[in-house]
Write a protein that holds these residues in place. Structure first.
Motif, mmCIF file in Angstrom:
data_model
loop_
_atom_site.group_PDB
_atom_site.id
_atom_site.type_symbol
_atom_site.label_atom_id
_atom_site.label_comp_id
_atom_site.label_asym_id
_atom_site.label_seq_id
_atom_site.Cartn_x
_atom_site.Cartn_y
_atom_site.Cartn_z
ATOM 1 N N GLU A 1 -22.086 -32.079 -18.143
ATOM 2 C CA GLU A 1 -23.303 -31.486 -19.159
ATOM 3 C C GLU A 1 -22.480 -30.576 -19.986
ATOM 4 O O GLU A 1 -22.331 -30.553 -21.366
ATOM 5 C CB GLU A 1 -24.628 -30.931 -18.687
ATOM 6 C CG GLU A 1 -25.591 -30.328 -19.929
ATOM 7 C CD GLU A 1 -26.304 -31.738 -20.073
ATOM 8 O OE1 GLU A 1 -26.821 -31.714 -21.345
ATOM 9 O OE2 GLU A 1 -26.113 -33.075 -19.375
ATOM 10 N N ARG B 1 -31.240 -36.152 -26.405
ATOM 11 C CA ARG B 1 -31.658 -36.265 -25.021
ATOM 12 C C ARG B 1 -31.508 -35.208 -24.065
ATOM 13 O O ARG B 1 -31.486 -35.257 -23.040
ATOM 14 C CB ARG B 1 -31.225 -37.638 -24.319
ATOM 15 C CG ARG B 1 -31.582 -38.961 -25.329
ATOM 16 C CD ARG B 1 -31.339 -40.156 -24.546
ATOM 17 N NE ARG B 1 -31.609 -41.335 -25.522
ATOM 18 C CZ ARG B 1 -31.443 -42.572 -25.035
ATOM 19 N NH1 ARG B 1 -30.526 -42.883 -23.835
ATOM 20 N NH2 ARG B 1 -31.857 -43.498 -25.824
ATOM 21 N N ARG B 2 -31.002 -33.995 -24.638
ATOM 22 C CA ARG B 2 -30.596 -32.854 -23.757
ATOM 23 C C ARG B 2 -31.736 -32.508 -22.956
ATOM 24 O O ARG B 2 -31.314 -31.862 -21.628
ATOM 25 C CB ARG B 2 -30.122 -31.540 -24.558
ATOM 26 C CG ARG B 2 -31.146 -31.199 -25.560
ATOM 27 C CD ARG B 2 -30.647 -30.102 -26.606
ATOM 28 N NE ARG B 2 -31.503 -29.524 -27.432
ATOM 29 C CZ ARG B 2 -32.327 -29.991 -28.367
ATOM 30 N NH1 ARG B 2 -32.228 -31.214 -28.725
ATOM 31 N NH2 ARG B 2 -33.215 -29.273 -28.800
ATOM 32 N N ARG C 1 -31.555 -35.560 -17.304
ATOM 33 C CA ARG C 1 -30.486 -34.651 -17.734
ATOM 34 C C ARG C 1 -30.709 -33.156 -17.232
ATOM 35 O O ARG C 1 -29.842 -32.537 -17.186
ATOM 36 C CB ARG C 1 -30.297 -34.734 -19.046
ATOM 37 C CG ARG C 1 -29.854 -36.097 -19.882
ATOM 38 C CD ARG C 1 -28.347 -35.864 -19.891
ATOM 39 N NE ARG C 1 -27.657 -35.038 -20.791
ATOM 40 C CZ ARG C 1 -27.733 -35.188 -22.217
ATOM 41 N NH1 ARG C 1 -28.026 -36.131 -22.914
ATOM 42 N NH2 ARG C 1 -27.336 -34.082 -23.019
ATOM 43 N N THR C 2 -32.012 -32.822 -17.112
ATOM 44 C CA THR C 2 -32.350 -31.443 -16.556
ATOM 45 C C THR C 2 -32.795 -31.632 -15.045
ATOM 46 O O THR C 2 -33.276 -30.718 -14.553
ATOM 47 C CB THR C 2 -33.665 -31.048 -17.329
ATOM 48 O OG1 THR C 2 -34.756 -32.021 -17.384
ATOM 49 C CG2 THR C 2 -33.087 -30.921 -18.688
#
Length: 700
Positions: free
Chosen positions: A351, A538-539, A544-545
């Protein structure tokens, strides 16, 4: 109707304006007195009033004005004038009532009396004003004299002290007492072309000679020109106070500076980061994480800053600013969704690489996309605003990344340096933290050149705190001057390195700031968002999270291991060889460990013949412990599992404590086994202080 009312209003506005509540002046007062006397005399003569009545009224008026004048402390000449005016007016009225008030003699004398009253009133008014001004000036002179005496005493004391200790003759041009009452400043002019640093190196001796309290200093800095110096003397130890982060949460801007804490004189100190990077160092326990949260709080309050955070230590620096909002735990007063307090958080290597690639792409695209805007504004710096926000890249323990020899971390360091080197004009700056002000951290020329805003939190720690490297040119700075948590030294191009302390920011305040500033965060401009691409858009996607909510090692949280001091279930010897796990103590193992052990034994049986017990009971009296058998250099039975887990972490590696939690053994036993494995070449030990880890040779 409007046609008839408008002219009346205009006519009324054009006439004279009389203020009937106003007092009499010299002219109106004299005119009122003379016309009143004429009216009384005319009426009295026509009605046969006894003349003595007018004289009695005049005497009463003179007495009343005298008493009133004494109360307000009028001058004697003023009292005499007012009393005589009443008596003269009463005397004329008495005479006019007996001889006729309408004769030329009576009217002429009355006019003369009126002129005299007007002139006398004007004269006494001017005299009273002069007396009042003189009284005020005398009081001010008395106050100034008292203050001047205090300042002269301070100046004389320090002139003598500096000459005695520093062997330098100085002249004190001014003494300023701080409004906070915590100290004072002296404007010095050394004789003989001596510069301020000659005196600054004697700061500790000057502080000791002045018998200043602990935490108070006598710090010297440059003055208005090279021949002048400013001596700041702190007399109250404000660094020992615990002050919480200000709760007003007013909007801030990168152009007006972000407050990071307060000086010893009580004034807040700001960091101006439009063109400057920042370096924050502090050992464990010095309050560095708290300061970092305060910095992030200031960035969240700014209307023209977007904050990107990289923290490879599980993202701990940014999680309090992100998780409550992503989990829906916060609600705004207007019912709108609450945005995270920071704009992007990277807790993994992958990331972080995505973030840096996007940040670098944003800067490169801005250089082309905003050429017309910079031409219109006639500037070579991108005009940062809420529409085109600045990107502040905060990297926790980033200095350690920059000096790491790990292959992946070196690639990350190269991108960080590229961002610092290329993004100043396009609104991209960094805040990097480190564990200490050492040569390895400050050896990077790029960091020293760009990070002009520097903070050293000492917490009383002396190891790894070279303040001369952190603040070159500032003498007299000592770690023991700031032994309190959150206290240290801060220097900026606008404010030389000096003592300061960070505010204490509580977890509840982080949530409050996140809610209060949710609608204040700017959006990334369209041109920059286009350059950042899907990596930025798209963070906050769930995949991603996911690392923010998933515990490490499949969460790998095992049941509580048996106490290390517990002996066998049936009593007997409490042997250290039997501690560290249920298998060694004869207790049944956990399912996962049993499965790994079974697979490991099957692989051994498939390749080698089963051998008898290699440790027969010795002939001597020594104990034949089965717990000590099988130690033939291959390590304990749980070591393959640990090596496999370490290999899965890649270049990040695992701490011995994490391995101990994974395999359910004591930390000391795990450290010994891992050390032996490293000596055999099965693992590689990366020494990084409290962050030391073991990595697999394939990733070394």
């Amino acid at each position: 109707m409007s046609a008839t009312t408008a002219p009346k209003k205009k006519q009324a506005d054009s006439g004279p304006v009389l203020d009937w509540s106003a007092g009499h002046g010299p002219v109106t007062g004299a005119l009122s007195a003379t016309t009143g006397a004429l009216a009384v005399a005319t009426t009295g003569a026509a009605t046969g009033m006894p003349p003595a009545w007018a004289l009695a009224v005049g005497a009463a008026g003179a007495l009343g004005h005298t008493v009133a004048g004494l109360k307000v402390r009028n001058a004697g000449r003023t009292l005499a004038f007012k009393a005589s005016s009443w008596l003269v007016g009463a005397g004329w009225t008495t005479w006019a009532m007996t001889s006729g008030p309408l004769s030329w003699a009576a009217l002429g004398s009355l006019a003369a009396i009126g002129v005299g009253m007007g002139a006398g009133a004007r004269s006494t008014a001017l005299y009273e004003e002069a007396r009042e001004d003189e009284a005020i000036a005398a009081a001010e002179r008395q106050i100034a004299l008292e203050l001047s005496a205090e300042r002269r005493a301070i100046a004389a004391e320090w002139i003598e002290r500096i000459q005695r200790i520093c062997n330098v003759i100085v002249r004190v041009l001014a003494v300023e007492l701080w409004e906070s009452g915590n100290g004072y400043s002296l404007d010095l002019e050394p004789h003989g072309g001596i510069t301020y640093d000659r005196i600054a190196q004697h700061g500790p001796q000057l502080s000791a000679d002045a018998k200043l309290p602990h935490g108070c200093t006598a710090a010297l800095g440059p003055g208005i020109h090279q021949g002048r110096a400013i001596l700041d003397v702190t007399t109250a130890n404000v660094l020992a106070e615990l002050r919480t982060y200000p709760e007003d949460y007013v909007p801030l801007s990168v152009h007006t500076g972000i407050p990071w804490g307060f000086r010893t004189n009580g004034e807040e100190v700001r960091a101006y980061l439009r063109e400057q990077c920042a370096l924050v160092v502090g050992p464990t326990g010095s309050g560095k994480t708290n300061l970092l949260h305060g910095i992030l709080g200031g960035f969240a309050r700014a209307t023209d800053i977007l904050t990107f955070v990289i923290d490879l230590n599980a993202g701990s620096a940014g999680l309090p600013w992100v998780l409550p909002a992503l989990n829906g735990e916060l609600t705004s007063p207007d019912g709108k969704p609450v945005r995270p307090g920071i704009d992007w958080l990277a807790g993994t290597y992958e990331e972080a690489m995505l973030m840096l690639d996007a940040a670098i792409a944003i800067g490169l695209h801005r250089k082309r996309a905003y050429q017309d805007l910079m031409a219109r504004e006639d500037t070579d710096l991108l005009p940062v605003s809420a529409k085109i926000p600045q990107i502040m890249l905060v990297i926790d323990e980033g200095a350690e990344i920059l000096v790491s020899t790990d292959r992946q971390l070196k690639a990350l360091a190269n991108k960080i340096c590229e961002f610092i080197r290329m993004q100043r004009a396009m609104g991209g700056r960094t805040v990097i933290t480190a564990l200490g002000a050492t040569g390895s951290v400050l050896g990077n020329l790029l960091i020293r050149r760009e990070a002009k805003v520097r903070v050293a939190l000492t917490g009383g720690e002396t190891e790894g705190m070279d303040l001369s490297k952190m603040f070159p040119g500032r003498r007299g700075l000592r770690v023991d001057q700031a032994p309190f948590k959150g206290a240290g030294f801060m220097g900026t191009p606008e404010s030389p390195g000096a003592l300061f302390k960070a505010w204490r920011i509580k977890p509840s305040q982080i949530r409050d700031i996140t809610v209060a500033t949710s609608d204040r965060h700017p959006r990334l401009d369209a041109e920059s968002a286009k350059a950042a691409g899907p990596a930025y858009a798209r963070r906050w996607d769930s995949e991603r999270t996911a690392w923010m909510r998933t515990l490490p090692s499949d969460a790998g949280i095992l049941s509580e291991p048996a106490p290390e001091t517990a002996g066998p279930a049936g009593g007997g010897l409490n042997l250290s060889a039997l501690r560290g796990g249920p298998e060694r103590s004869g207790q049944p193992g956990r399912p996962r460990e049993d499965e790994l052990l079974r697979r490991f034994r099957e692989e051994i049986d498939a390749q080698f013949a089963t051998a008898p017990d290699p440790s027969p009971r010795p002939a001597g009296p020594s104990l034949n412990l089965s717990a000590l058998r099988g130690q033939d250099g291959t390590g304990p039975e749980w070591l393959p599992e640990a090596v496999e887990a370490i290999n899965a972490t890649g270049a990040v590696g695992m701490k011995p404590s994490a391995v101990a939690d994974l395999v359910g053994r004591s930390r000391q036993a795990v450290r010994d086994a891992l050390k032996a494995a490293a000596e055999r070449g099965e693992l590689v030990y990366r020494d990084n202080g409290p962050h030391s880890v073991y990595i697999h040779p394939d990733h070394a």
